[in-house]
Design an enzyme around this catalytic site. Structure first.
Site, PDB file in Angstrom:
ATOM      1  N   ARG A 155       0.855  -1.176   0.000  1.00 50.10           N
ATOM      2  CA  ARG A 155       0.000   0.000   0.000  1.00 50.10           C
ATOM      3  C   ARG A 155       0.899   1.237   0.000  1.00 50.10           C
ATOM      4  O   ARG A 155       1.956   1.248   0.646  1.00 50.10           O
ATOM      5  CB  ARG A 155      -0.914   0.027   1.236  1.00 50.10           C
ATOM      6  N   HIS A 208      -1.371   0.032 -10.073  1.00 58.55           N
ATOM      7  CA  HIS A 208      -1.995  -0.965  -9.187  1.00 58.55           C
ATOM      8  C   HIS A 208      -2.474  -2.197  -9.978  1.00 58.55           C
ATOM      9  O   HIS A 208      -3.677  -2.493 -10.024  1.00 58.55           O
ATOM     10  CB  HIS A 208      -3.149  -0.337  -8.399  1.00 58.55           C
ATOM     11  N   GLU A 244      -3.653   7.220  -4.339  1.00 59.08           N
ATOM     12  CA  GLU A 244      -3.874   6.840  -5.736  1.00 59.08           C
ATOM     13  C   GLU A 244      -5.335   7.035  -6.132  1.00 59.08           C
ATOM     14  O   GLU A 244      -6.214   6.922  -5.270  1.00 59.08           O
ATOM     15  CB  GLU A 244      -3.428   5.385  -5.978  1.00 59.08           C
TER      16      GLU A 244
HETATM   17  C1  8YV Z   1      -6.864  -5.556  -5.592  1.00 58.43           C
HETATM   18  C2  8YV Z   1      -5.025  -5.351  -3.860  1.00 58.43           C
HETATM   19  O1  8YV Z   1      -7.054  -5.684  -6.921  1.00 58.43           O
HETATM   20  O2  8YV Z   1      -6.284  -7.168  -3.019  1.00 58.43           O
HETATM   21  C3  8YV Z   1      -5.646  -6.172  -2.776  1.00 58.43           C
HETATM   22  O3  8YV Z   1      -5.458  -5.808  -1.615  1.00 58.43           O
HETATM   23  O4  8YV Z   1      -4.196  -4.573  -3.600  1.00 58.43           O
HETATM   24  C4  8YV Z   1      -5.404  -5.432  -5.297  1.00 58.43           C
HETATM   25  O5  8YV Z   1      -4.598  -6.355  -5.930  1.00 58.43           O
HETATM   26  C5  8YV Z   1      -7.638  -4.381  -5.078  1.00 58.43           C
HETATM   27  O6  8YV Z   1      -7.407  -4.155  -3.746  1.00 58.43           O
HETATM   28  C6  8YV Z   1      -9.107  -4.582  -5.323  1.00 58.43           C
HETATM   29  O7  8YV Z   1      -9.889  -4.054  -4.291  1.00 58.43           O
END
Ligand code: 8YV
Length: 323
Positions: free
Chosen positions: A242, A289, A271
């Site tokens: 993150r 992302h 982001e």
């Molecule tokens: C997701 C991610 O696509 O799963 C996670 O925590 O960071 C991503 O790969 C995204 O969060 C979808 O909500």
């Protein structure tokens, strides 16, 4: 009996939406634009389940004061630091996520970033497309090998382990691990890894530092100016966790002053806005992302949400309950 009403905040893969349609009474966000707080508040008072993603910033003020109709927040994604867990808990809501199914793809992307930044692939691609390539020469865009280097993994959960597997068995890297709790000796042995309790020590010893810990306030600026200072000038920082885990201003400074060799980032604080100071760094590889962005994984994430909902509405404990 009527089907539970589920509010889906973004468009999902067609096959998963069809399954939702079959099992539930879904409300889709046809525009696929990120929703605001008001939309989320309304959704919670009109549906039995809310199915958000990382783009739904569900801070305390996104939760209704009154007890909402919604009973379960079934997040599409493993990370849930965008959801104010205390507010969900106070209102007696169940929260689930989608672990496991995205570990391989996110680890693949961490390796993609490591290779791209160390082999200067982003710089090379930009140069070629901009018509700046003048031909082969021994000193052109010379990077560094991954093979045999030391990889420091921060957060040794499922994604961290998949990253270690690829680095160890694909590139013969030595694995160092920093983790909140003690990692089982057998797990460390599987990767020939050593757990380092002191994060400062891990960042100082690693050729690549890859972040796989949760986001949220507890880990905000875990990698700050001091820790960037401790990194080797030849080392790279990789973030698929993150954005808030890294002090991005300090990172831009470290990249510009050659305190570290480069960074590969798939996530950003705030982001989709990305700080201009990072956009200006040639030695940063910046991706939008993409960690879980494969057809297979995005479908599997959707089915995992559905499994959690089916269990919940059948009166059972959902497999991926986090609250
Ligand atoms: C997701 C991610 O696509 O799963 C996670 O925590 O960071 C991503 O790969 C995204 O969060 C979808 O909500």
């Amino acid at each position: 009996m009527s089907k539970p009403k589920v509010f889906v905040t973004r468009r999902w893969p067609d096959a998963v939406e069809a399954r939702l349609q079959h099992l539930f009474d879904p409300i889709f966000n046809d525009s696929d634009r990120p929703l605001g707080e008001m939309d989320l508040l309304q959704a919670m008072s009109h549906a039995d389940a809310l199915l958000p993603t990382v783009t739904d910033r569900m801070g305390a003020s996104a939760f209704p004061v009154e007890q909402p109709r919604v009973k379960i927040i079934a997040n599409y994604g493993v990370g849930f630091s965008h959801i104010d867990i205390a507010s969900a808990r106070n209102r007696g809501l169940v929260v689930t996520n989608t672990p496991d199914v995205l570990s391989e793809c996110t680890a693949d992307l961490a390796l993609t970033l490591m290779l791209m930044v160390a082999r200067r692939a982003g710089e090379g691609e930009r140069e070629l497309r901009n018509g700046g390539w003048t031909g082969w020469r021994p000193t052109h865009l010379v990077g560094q090998k991954l093979s045999g280097k030391i990889l420091g993994i921060v957060g040794f959960g499922r994604i961290g382990r998949e990253t270690a597997r690829r680095a160890r068995f694909g590139f013969g890297m030595t694995i160092l691990v920093h983790n909140r709790s003690k990692v089982d000796a057998a797990v460390l042995a599987e990767f020939g890894a050593r757990q380092v309790d002191d994060l400062d020590e891990l960042v100082g010893q690693s050729d690549f530092v890859s972040l796989h810990c949760p986001g949220g306030e507890a880990n905000r600026n875990l990698i700050d100016a001091k820790r960037l200072d401790r990194m080797k000038p030849t080392a790279y920082l990789i973030n698929t966790a993150r954005g808030e885990v890294v002090d991005e201003d300090a990172l831009a400074d470290a990249l510009n002053t050659a305190k570290i060799a480069g960074a590969g980032l798939d996530v950003f604080d705030g982001e989709p806005d990305v700080r201009a100071c990072l956009l200006d760094c040639p030695n940063a590889v910046l991706l939008p992302h993409l960690g879980s962005a494969t057809r297979e994984t995005r479908e599997a994430m959707g089915y995992r949400v559905i499994d959690n909902l089916v269990a919940y509405f059948a009166g059972d404990e959902p497999g991926d309950r986090v609250v």
